[in-house]
Design an enzyme around this catalytic site. Sequence first.
Site, PDB file in Angstrom:
ATOM      1  N   HIS A   9      14.264 -14.383  52.440  1.00 29.33           N
ATOM      2  CA  HIS A   9      13.338 -13.263  52.453  1.00 29.33           C
ATOM      3  C   HIS A   9      14.028 -11.929  52.185  1.00 29.33           C
ATOM      4  CE1 HIS A   9       9.504 -11.493  52.413  1.00 29.33           C
ATOM      5  NE2 HIS A   9      10.007 -10.500  53.106  1.00 29.33           N
ATOM      6  N   TYR A  28      14.053  -8.028  49.226  1.00 28.19           N
ATOM      7  CA  TYR A  28      14.252  -6.585  49.382  1.00 28.19           C
ATOM      8  C   TYR A  28      15.506  -6.122  48.659  1.00 28.19           C
ATOM      9  CZ  TYR A  28      10.265  -6.818  52.247  1.00 28.19           C
ATOM     10  OH  TYR A  28       8.977  -7.028  52.643  1.00 28.19           O
ATOM     11  N   HIS A  65       1.840 -14.287  43.555  1.00 24.63           N
ATOM     12  CA  HIS A  65       2.268 -13.123  44.331  1.00 24.63           C
ATOM     13  C   HIS A  65       3.609 -12.584  43.831  1.00 24.63           C
ATOM     14  CE1 HIS A  65       3.799 -10.718  47.647  1.00 24.63           C
ATOM     15  NE2 HIS A  65       4.805 -11.553  47.748  1.00 24.63           N
ATOM     16  N   PHE A  66       4.609 -13.460  43.727  1.00 26.08           N
ATOM     17  CA  PHE A  66       5.925 -12.872  43.457  1.00 26.08           C
ATOM     18  C   PHE A  66       6.138 -12.523  41.984  1.00 26.08           C
ATOM     19  CE2 PHE A  66       7.357 -17.464  43.950  1.00 26.08           C
ATOM     20  CZ  PHE A  66       7.756 -17.666  42.651  1.00 26.08           C
ATOM     21  N   HIS A  67       5.220 -12.965  41.120  1.00 25.50           N
ATOM     22  CA  HIS A  67       5.304 -12.417  39.763  1.00 25.50           C
ATOM     23  C   HIS A  67       4.766 -10.982  39.723  1.00 25.50           C
ATOM     24  CE1 HIS A  67       6.360 -16.483  38.479  1.00 25.50           C
ATOM     25  NE2 HIS A  67       6.850 -15.905  37.405  1.00 25.50           N
ATOM     26  N   ARG A  73       2.184 -25.243  43.484  1.00 23.40           N
ATOM     27  CA  ARG A  73       3.202 -24.592  42.668  1.00 23.40           C
ATOM     28  C   ARG A  73       4.270 -25.621  42.312  1.00 23.40           C
ATOM     29  NH1 ARG A  73       6.993 -21.139  46.894  1.00 23.40           N
ATOM     30  NH2 ARG A  73       8.185 -20.793  44.991  1.00 23.40           N
ATOM     31  N   ARG A  74       5.246 -25.234  41.510  1.00 22.83           N
ATOM     32  CA  ARG A  74       6.456 -26.006  41.258  1.00 22.83           C
ATOM     33  C   ARG A  74       6.170 -27.423  40.777  1.00 22.83           C
ATOM     34  NH1 ARG A  74      10.809 -24.848  46.052  1.00 22.83           N
ATOM     35  NH2 ARG A  74      11.680 -23.076  44.966  1.00 22.83           N
TER      36      ARG A  74
END
Lengths: 77, 189, 588
Positions: C248, C252, C399-401, C462-463
């Site tokens: 995680h 950041y 989300h993370f794209h 996913r994946r």
Amino acid sequence: MTATEAEAETDSAVVGEETYADGTLVRDPDIEESLSQDEYDPKGTLALLLVYFLILALMWTYMYFVEFLGNGATVIG
Amino acid sequence: MHVHNYEKLWLGASLLLIVGFISTIVYGAAGAGITMVNDEGGQVNPQELGNTSGFDDPGVTKVGPNEYEVHVVGIQFAFQPSTMEVPANSTVTFYVTSRDVVHGFEIVGTNANTMVIPGEVSKITVEFDEPGEYGIVCHEYCGAGHHSMAAELTVTEPSNFTMQDDTQTQTGGNETTNATATPSGGESA
Amino acid sequence: MSTPGETAGETVDSAREMLPDNSFLIQYPHVSRVVRSLFLTAFVAFGIGAFMGVLQALHRTGVARLVDSADYYTLLTLHGVLLVIVFTIFFLAGVFAWANTRSLDRPPVSKRFTWFWVATMSVGTAMAGIAILAGLIPSTDISADVLFTFYAPLQAHPIFYIGLAVFIIGTWLAGIDWFRQYLAWRRENAGERIPLQSFMVLTTMLMWFIATMGVAVEVVVFLIPWSLGIMPAPNPLLTRTLFWFFGHPVVYFWLMPAYLLWYTVLPKIAGGRLFSDPLARVVFVLFLLLSTPVGIHHQYVDPGIAEGFKFIAMTNTMFLLLPSLLTAFTVVASIEHGARQRGGTGYFGWLKALPWRDPAFTGMALAGLMFAAGGFSGMINAGMNINYLVHNTIWVPGHFHLTVGTAVALTFMAASYWLVPRITGRKLYSRPIGLFQVVLWFIGMVFMSAAMHRGGLAGIPRRTAEPQYPQVTFETVAGSVSSLRLQLAFGGVLLFVSALLFLMNVGLTAMNNKPARNLDSALPPALSGPDQSPTVLDNLKLWALIAVVLVILAYSLPLYSIVQGAGLYPAGQEASPAVIAPLLEVIA
């Protein structure tokens, strides 16, 4: 744009003026004013963020109570 | 420290959001009774599942008047058993583990969703209100054949449901051996 | 490109003499070279990673399957590792090398040391990359088809793990380099406030030192000895937990350099001034404190972890929203300041007075807008029980794209349009192409990410190479699954075209014979300066200490209980694939 830059390259007066690497932001002193800390209240920012706040609150409620709790069987133990 | 009043207001709104989010989650846990997968399932030896009660014979078992247990084993690249049947309006507890690598277990269209980790048992209790056909997919990458790892769950009208104790046991036992020989037998049943 | 004749009198070399003495390239030619070299690696990784991305978008949607589905996972590993490890971290190392030097106004202490960490990071990257690529060649017996998360007992070849460890060590050395540079500055500037950009670099690196402890222990203590055949397979839940200890905060580590650019460069490009230096410092301190003790929120549906630990991780995660929400205010207010200085008026009318024709501005602004959307899906991901709805569905990559794939990547691309002329002395090849490219990225991501989020709510995992199962029907709220697939694939193609345009534009800039002009790197002072904040904010030792204490509080009990459960090396764990002969057996 090319023409402007070509002119700029021959115009020695431009050198030193606050333009950026590619003449991106050519500042116009006629409309430009300097706003100090005391003179500036970011009311537009506050307005935008309050709209964002409302969107977040509504979307969260929809996602939790409709999409999630309405999604069939749930783990209860 | 100097902070503009508008930004103080936004800070307050942000804290309100955060507290609101946490409160919603607490409501879901305390009010709606949603429980997280936790450490209740205990640990198993992935190579000794054949000698572990429940996992030696994966499938559905009736454990109470309206209560059922389903033991599921994830292997590359199938679930054992690959078909399951439970009655609607019953309490079903899934015990899921893996014989090899990390897998996932998601009953599509529901909130029954857990990781499957070798050595750990995921225990989730679910109630199905409506009869229907549900697909189960492995949602964690588990190797080159990951995309073929799926199973089926049938939720039957209680009046039509008969607990086929013997056949269920027989099917489950056969599949264990079959799947070992042909790991891609996700749809063998 | 210009012909040589056209620029005969104005080649870059002669133009360098025309650059003002205070331009970064003239003052720090060596650091400029370091940054160029880091950016080169970042951009090569970006190109390959983006190509893998479009192959996947076409493959999993069934639009075009150019590789075998078994090889999909090799490409997916490559996509993840190249984009979120190599592209992001090499680029941010370049940004940090530039920012630390610029704001401290002094070079790093040792040129040799700087090149040493660049080399260490590069060697580690090459080792891990070779291990992954070898997975496409079955005869080698070398593979690392373990994806970005490399969960044991899936096993990669030892050189994958060793390369990863070498790479992480390289980033540590980079951090040490920046701290030495700061300490040298401090000796000559006792009592001064740490310049803002340097403050951001240092707090980010402190966060990184703490965060990477998890993955360092996982890889060095457990995975390397196991892959070499020296030690048995580790507890899979333990190594997962150690991974997310790092997994995680690493997000950041990608995001904070983008924030650095938003706080310091974006206001300047918008013609404004940073609204609040004190709050910028508060935000980076909050990230240092809260980034790490939250990793268990990736394990909400893991067995073997008590619900109480998950709840604590959630509370920390929710408060980690605070620095991002504060950033939204400070950054938008800084841009608005620029708009108002340039004649903007009204509650929303000021938005028209922003320099939308500048790709650096527009790219960063669109990146910020997408981050607002990604922030929302992140809030859902942060919620504990609602995680049942979305966990490991394609919602999560959706989300993370938006976050790393746009907030970070698009900011990096946009910043390149501003920064590359400053470290090369060459004029940006084409502003219109740059503008088109950043807008195209935004549009492509709207298509792809919206389709992913909606597909995730339908339960599509996913994946996976082929999310089409004979036993399973996915039901969407609105629209059909097949239309979602087309939208995903279409968005992916737009993104790939955008990536190609970016690489072409930057590549032609690097070869451009026209000199950049007016390379002003000075940043306007903040409206509310550092003098308006307490000096305790600059007490890095204090914040680092509190951060470590928070990590110990959040992780000691969960780790203890995981080890109590199945032990460090539980019986019955076997590596997969089993074809890799442990190195020791090969030697013997």
